[in-house]
Structures are given as structure tokens and as C-alpha cells.
Design an enzyme around this catalytic site. Structure first.
Site, short mmCIF file in Angstrom:
data_model
loop_
_atom_site.label_atom_id
_atom_site.label_comp_id
_atom_site.label_asym_id
_atom_site.label_seq_id
_atom_site.Cartn_x
_atom_site.Cartn_y
_atom_site.Cartn_z
N GLU A 85 -49.70 -0.07 -1.77
CA GLU A 85 -50.10 1.30 -2.03
C GLU A 85 -51.23 1.45 -3.06
O GLU A 85 -52.03 2.37 -2.97
CB GLU A 85 -48.89 2.11 -2.52
N SER A 347 13.38 8.06 -12.83
CA SER A 347 13.99 7.32 -13.94
C SER A 347 12.99 6.53 -14.78
O SER A 347 13.41 5.72 -15.62
CB SER A 347 15.05 6.35 -13.39
#
Length: 790
Positions: A85, A347
């Protein structure tokens, strides 16, 4: 200075000078008018494990895969994108004059736009203005914005901005999302071919999506690879191998290993990404185990399960599965994060009470606790098996999860006291005062989250290894899933927990004896078996099944049930949750077991029969290691000195026998009601002999010889009608210390029958209040009131 220069320059009033000044002012105005590019687009929420591996992610609010901006790019992608680019990226000031001249020349020759001159910096400016027209004016704006970017950002920061916001085809934005979507790995691990593929995609993402135009895409990628070879970036062998790599066939699914934690993270922090403490291999292991066991459970209409694994030494979460991830449709609510959802505790709070009582001198580890039919006002607890042992060691009551001994222990310790204990451990789901829960608090009357409960167990395991008693804040017991730099602030204002390593060690030792499904105590015979301190829990109505276990290295918490609260027969902690927890532990590293901390333990002589500190009449005792706090408990009161007739068949007293003829011996004597049930389970128990016939009625014991077993005082009972519609009967039961004694029964002072030896009688009392009176042959009397419901 600037004012002087301008004054000197303008003295001649030349028009050219005015034009220069005007141009300068115009350019400055435009420069200030055009903002520095900013990105305010929504981001995906992303979670990584502790090594940086992607765990889970969601699309952004605009349905794009747009990961949070990266702060470091791989060198391969940097070389690829700048070569493709903007080859002079590191030398131009944001605008490439040479590229601009080339583009003007090429476009003039062709009579149309065939070449562009946008630098990567200008492309960042364009990406920050989505929807802007591709006109010369837009190009000019982007050029000015590029200059500002170069002024305020470094080259690496500009590249990161580009890579994080560039389109990569479809709904994929940014290099990190593209790397995972197309190659199934993070961007820093891309190969040269993969980096080159992603470098050419933003140039025309709609045209060359990897799923289409594959020949065009490969040709473009290969040309870029050749260019990098020509520039000496990659050697020839690398070029050949890179060109041989195939393109991705189709986008990969984004990993979704921890969807419930991802949602929790977003709710808790609102942050778009988090570096977690999870370990991806442990996360996938826990997911697989839960899914496999869920196939078995779903046949019984049990649709949800959750699990969490913590490291004991740090409290870090290494695995988090909030629900069954890949099974049921929405009607089974597998989207609900059960780990953070308050559920009835069953429990699982019992070990916390046991630890507190040991620490505070309210209990010996193995002292006998009554296990007989008991009523507390309107509350009458029942053991899960609906049987009674008469008396049971506290450690055994904990391992067997007996409800009646636990309720008696909570009554003796104090409801408010235990409530404060839970708060100091960081339990935040106690939304009502202690009195609202009553003694049911220890049996599942409150709610808690798997997150907090597992953290509490892990915190106790960590405290067991600190070697001294210490006050700890609630944050000590809270799990954490974020890295050190992102730890959530904890509330330090709640009461501090007083951790006693000796008491915790005794608790974990008792929890080793919990029977494992399918093995019972047989697990100890296998050399490969891992010692685990663990506890199960089942809520009322079989709605919640829990299993939480700890070793010195890990704490594992499992919940099984239905998110909508539907109960199912067989949904218990032992049968549903425990197999998952034990399966998980079998896949974790085995290590050492906890060691008792000498400075927090003491040696004491303990009665072999009662488990109390040995008293003066205890014939059999043994030296045991106990928590220092237990030294404050009362000595044994069950062993008593008894005076016998020379034949040793009867008891005597000074009123009926000369002292020098008596035989003196020690007897282990339980209260009458406890003895009744204890004898059924312990055939070797020797009850006290009866008094010699020549002795008067008085005894040397204050304990009554007779007790009513059922009904219990102030109880409310229901007498059902028979199939023929006639009133049914209730079976009343009593016990007597003398095996062949007679008991005369009276209901509301009316004689209703006599029993001998086996004391049960069937009565049909009408609805209302009643008084039951029992009288034995010696005139001893027992009375209690009860109510028959309509």
C-alpha cells in the site's frame, strides 16, 4: 517575534506579500478546522485466556466483527501492508508527493482514474469518515487530516489505527478479527502467505472476499510475495513455501469457549476486552465433561448444569462454564449464567458451620451429636434417609450430611452468630435478617451463587495453608477472572473472617469420608484415587444439586438442575453433581494433601466413645490432634461411675447396699431417647442395669428412665382417613430404659392402653389439642402436648 516579522514583511505593501499571508492564514484555518481523525465505532467484546488465546467474542453493535484496536502488529503484516500500500510510509509526512505526481501522470495519460496516491495515513483519515464521497474535496480533507495524524501520532500508532479499522471483507473489520475469521489464529501468529493475503484484502474487500474470486485473490497475494522477495524482505525458500499455501476455503467461526463469562464481563465492567485468568485447555475440558454428563442427565428432564474451577493459591478462575453451551434450545434457558444466579444452597453450608464451631471452642471434631426426632417450634428437620442414629460423631454427621445434627449444632452455635460468619466469608445473597431463615439456613433455606460458594471453599483451602490464625477480608474469598492489572475493587467494609488453619484442616479431613458415587468408602483402595475434601447439597423439592470439592491446588464447584426451578426425582448432589465434579478432578493435577499446622493444633486425651475431652470416668481414651479452640469444650458427660451389686446384675445405692460390698465401674450412658435409636445401630451398646429390687425408687441418675419418641412436643400432626373414609390412626411411640417394663398410656387423662417391652400404640385422636401422658410401673411420668390438624 512573529508580529515583528510580519510588520517588517508588510512594510512595502506588495500584493504578493499579502497573498502569502492570506494563504498562510487560510491553510492554518483549514488545518485547525479539519479535526484529527477519531474512531467512535462500536467494538466487539473480546475475552482472552491468561496466555493471550482467544476465548470468546461477540459482534459489535453494528453487527461487525470489530475487535478492540491492537497496540502491536506482527512484523510480517507490517512488511506486507507497507510493501503493498505505501512503500515510502516511513519517510513521507502523510502525503507522498512522488506517488501523487505518478498518479496525476498516469490518470492524465489514460483519461480516467487508473491510479491513486492515498498513503496509509490518508486511508486512516478516510476510514474515520465512513460514508464520505470519493471526491477531490474529500481527498483534500483526508490529506490535511493525514498531516495532523503525522503530527500527533507515531508511525507505529498510525499503522495500528489502520490495521484495527480496515475492512477485510464481509462484516470483518480489523486485522485481529480477520486473522481469527479467516485463519483461526491471532494476528501475531500469521504466516507470510496469510499476512500477504490480509494485506491485499482492504484494497478491495467486497471484490476479493476469500470465499469468492479465489484465483484473483491468490494472484494478487503472490505478486505481493514476489515484491517482498525482490526487496529482500523474504528469502527465496520462504517465497516458494508461501506461494504454495492454499487460501482459506471459508471463514472460520470465532471461538466461543466462554460465552457466559463474556456476558458477565460485559455486565460487570462494560469493557470491550479482558485478559482473563482462564486456561483455554481447562475451559474446553470442563465444557466437554459437563456436556458428556448432561447427555445422561437430560434423559431425566434435567437440562442445565454449570461448573467452575479455581486455583486455590490465587483464587483465579481457570475454567468457567455458566451453563450447558451446545445443547438445548431457548426453552431450556441454557443462556442463563447459573454461576452468577442465586440458588437454594441445600447442605453445602454445613462445613462452614462445623469449621466455625471447632474454631470457637463450641465443638470437638468427633463428639457425639443427638440424632433423634426433633422439633424446633414449627420446624421439624428430617434426615435425607428418614432414619435416626440416636447419636452420631459430628465429623460423621458432616460427612453423611445429616440434617438433624446440623440443625442442633446451629441452634447451639447461634443463628445470628452463624449469619455473621457467612457475611464475613463474603456471602452477599443473605437479603433478609437471620430470623427470616431460622434454622433452615443450614439446610438450604437461603440462596447462594456457585461463584461465591466455590470462592469460599477455595479461600478456606488457601487459609488452611497459611500456618496461623489470621483475620481475612471478604475479598480473600472472592474468585477473580481478570489479570492483575484489571482486578475488580473489593468491598473491605464487611466484617473480617477469622481463619483458623487447625479447624479448617479438621473440616477437610472429615469431608474426605464423603462416600463417592458407586464406590462408597472403596475409593480409598485405589492407589490412583485423589484425596478430595468435598460436600454435596440438594435443595428442597429436588430443584438444585450441588457438589463442591477442594484440594490444596484446586477448588471445583458444580451445579445441576433446571434454570426455571423445575424439580426432578433423583436430582441430588450425590447422583447428579458429584460424578461431574469427580470427573473434573480426575483430569486435574494430583498433588500433596493438606498438612496440620502444629502451631494451631493441640494434643488432647479424647474419650473413645463420646468424642469429648476425656472426663474422670472415661475408661477408654486416646491421644488426638485437635484444633486449639476445641480445648475449651466441656469434658465427657456420658461416661459415669456406676455402683453395682456384687453380682453385677443390678445397680445399687447406699440406701440398699453397704458401700464396701459395691462394685464400681464406668458406664457409657446416653439419654433415654438417644439410647433408643443408638442401640438399633450399635448392638454392642450396654444399657445401664436396672436397680436391685431391694433399692428404693430413687436413682443415682437424674436422667428419666422413660421418653416419648413420637409425637414430639408441641408438634402438629395429620391423621389421614382410610380408603373406606373412616378416621385413620396415628402410631405413638415411647422408649424405656428397662427392657421389660410396662407403660400405661393416657390421652387427655383417659387410659387408652398398656405396652410392655416394645412401646408403640395406635390411636385415633380427633382434630384439636391433646395431651399424651405416660406412666410406668414405678410411677415415673412423662407428658407432652400436641395438635391434630383437620
Amino acid at each position: 517575534m512573529l508580529k515583528a516579522i510580519l510588520h517588517w514583511r508588510l512594510r512595502g505593501h506588495h500584493p504578493f506579500k499579502w497573498m502569502c499571508v492570506g494563504s498562510f492564514v487560510l491553510v492554518a484555518f483549514i488545518f485547525l478546522l479539519i479535526p484529527t481523525p477519531q474512531f467512535e465505532t462500536p467494538l466487539s467484546t473480546v475475552l482472552y485466556d491468561q496466555s493471550g488465546e482467544l476465548l470468546s467474542a461477540t459482534v459489535a453493535g453494528d453487527e461487525q466483527w470489530r475487535f478492540p484496536p491492537t497496540d502491536k502488529l506482527s512484523e510480517k503484516f507490517v512488511h506486507a501492508i507497507t510493501t503493498f500500500e505505501d512503500k515510502r510510509f516511513y519517510s513521507h509526512p502523510g502525503i507522498d508527493v512522488l506517488a501523487l505526481g505518478r498518479a496525476i501522470s498516469d490518470n492524465y495519460k489514460e483519461g480516467r482514474v487508473v491510479s491513486g496516491a492515498s498513503t496509509l495515513t490518508m486511508q486512516v483519515a478516510r476510514l474515520s469518515r465512513p460514508g464520505s464521497a470519493r471526491t477531490l474535496f474529500s481527498k483534500a480533507v483526508e490529506a490535511v487530516a493525514a498531516l495532523k495524524l503525522e503530527l500527533f501520532y507515531t508511525k507505529d500508532e498510525i499503522l495500528n489505527l489502520y490495521a484495527s479499522h480496515a475492512p477485510f471483507g464481509g462484516n470483518v473489520v480489523g486485522i485481529e478479527a480477520a486473522a481469527w475469521r479467516y485463519f483461526g489464529r491471532k494476528a501475531e501468529n500469521l504466516s507470510w502467505a496469510e499476512a500477504a493475503t490480509l494485506a491485499v484484502l482492504p484494497n478491495s474487500p467486497a471484490l476479493i472476499h476469500p470465499g469468492r474470486n479465489r484465483t484473483y485473490l491468490k494472484a494478487k497475494r503472490d505478486r505481493l510475495l514476489v515484491n517482498m522477495h525482490t526487496q529482500g524482505i523474504i528469502p527465496g525458500e520462504t517465497l516458494t513455501l508461501a506461494q504454495a499455501e492454499p487460501l482459506p476455503m471459508k471463514p472460520h467461526p470465532i471461538p466461543n469457549h466462554a460465552p457466559h463469562l463474556l456476558a458477565h464481563h460485559l455486565r460487570q465492567t462494560g469493557e470491550s476486552q479482558g485478559q482473563t485468568t482462564l486456561v483455554r485447555s481447562q475451559q474446553t475440558m470442563l465444557t466437554e465433561v459437563i456436556e458428556r454428563h448432561h447427555k445422561r442427565l437430560s434423559g431425566n428432564g434435567i437440562h442445565n448444569a454449570a461448573g467452575i474451577i479455581l486455583k486455590v493459591d490465587t483464587g483465579e478462575v481457570v475454567a468457567y462454564v455458566g451453563n450447558v453451551p451446545k445443547f438445548s434450545p431457548a426453552l431450556h434457558q441454557n443462556h442463563v449464567d447459573i454461576i452468577q444466579s442465586p440458588r437454594s444452597t441445600g447442605s453445602v453450608l454445613k462445613p462452614l458451620l462445623y469449621t466455625a464451631m471447632l474454631r470457637d471452642g463450641a465443638l470437638m471434631p468427633h463428639q457425639l451429636i443427638p440424632d433423634v426426632p426433633t422439633r424446633f417450634g414449627g420446624f421439624a428437620p428430617l434426615n435425607f434417609g428418614k432414619s435416626y442414629d440416636g447419636a452420631v460423631p459430628a465429623s460423621t454427621a458432616l460427612a453423611r450430611s445429616l440434617n438433624i445434627p446440623a440443625s442442633l449444632m446451629l441452634r447451639d452455635y447461634g443463628l445470628d452468630r452463624f449469619y455473621a460468619e457467612l457475611e464475613s466469608l463474603g456471602m452477599s445473597t443473605l437479603t433478609h435478617p437471620a430470623g427470616h431463615y431460622g434454622l433452615t439456613l443450614i439446610l438450604g433455606g437461603s440462596e447462594a451463587t456457585l461463584w461465591e460458594l466455590t470462592g469460599m471453599y477455595a479461600g478456606l483451602a488457601r487459609a488452611a495453608q497459611i500456618g496461623r490464625e489470621q483475620k481475612l477480608s471478604t475479598s480473600y474469598f472472592k474468585p477473580r477472572y481478570l489479570s492483575d492489572s484489571q482486578i475488580e475493587k473489593q468491598d473491605e467494609e464487611t466484617p473480617a473472617y477469622r481463619a483458623d488453619p487447625g479447624a479448617i484442616y479438621q473440616t477437610f479431613t472429615a469431608l474426605l469420608d464423603v462416600n463417592r458415587p458407586g464406590l462408597g468408602q472403596g475409593w480409598k483402595q485405589f492407589a490412583s484415587s485423589q484425596p478430595i475434601a468435598w460436600k454435596t447439597g440438594t435443595s428442597f423439592g429436588f430443584r438444585d444439586a450441588w457438589s463442591i470439592g477442594v484440594t490444596p491446588e484446586y477448588a471445583v464447584g458444580i451445579w445441576v438442575g433446571n434454570a426455571d426451578g423445575e424439580g426432578r426425582a433423583g436430582l441430588t448432589g450425590t447422583s447428579a453433581a458429584a460424578p461431574i465434579m469427580l470427573d473434573v478432578f480426575s483430569r486435574l493435577d494430583h498433588g500433596h494433601w493438606f498438612t496440620p499446622q502444629a502451631q494451631r493444633m493441640a494434643t488432647a486425651h479424647v474419650c473413645s466413645q463420646s468424642g469429648h475431652i476425656a472426663g474422670p470416668h472415661c475408661e477408654h481414651s486416646e491421644e488426638k490432634l485437635i484444633p486449639k479452640g476445641s480445648l475449651d469444650t466441656a469434658p465427657c458427660g456420658y461416661c459415669q461411675n456406676t455402683h453395682l451389686h456384687p453380682t453385677e446384675n443390678h445397680r445399687v445405692s447406699s440406701a440398699c447396699a453397704a458401700v464396701h460390698t459395691m462394685r464400681h465401674t464406668s458406664y457409657f450412658v446416653l439419654p433415654t431417647k438417644m439410647e433408643t435409636f443408638y442401640r438399633r445401630k450399635h448392638p454392642g451398646y450396654k444399657p445401664l442395669p436396672s436397680f436391685h429390687p431391694s433399692c428404693p425408687e430413687a436413682t443415682d441418675s437424674q436422667e428419666p428412665s422413660m421418653a416419648i419418641v413420637y409425637p414430639t412436643p408441641r408438634s402438629r400432626i395429620f391423621v389421614p382417613r382410610g380408603l373406606d373414609g373412616k378416621p385413620g390412626q396415628a402410631v405413638m411411640e415411647a422408649t424405656h430404659r428397662e427392657p421389660n417394663s410396662q407403660i400405661f398410656w393416657h390421652l387427655n387423662d383417659e387410659f387408652v392402653g398398656t405396652t410392655q417391652g416394645f412401646h408403640q400404640i395406635a390411636l385415633a385422636p380427633p382434630a384439636g389439642e391433646h395431651v399424651l401422658t405416660l406412666v410406668d410401673e414405678m410411677g415415673a411420668r412423662q407428658r407432652l402436648g400436641f395438635v391434630v390438624m383437620e
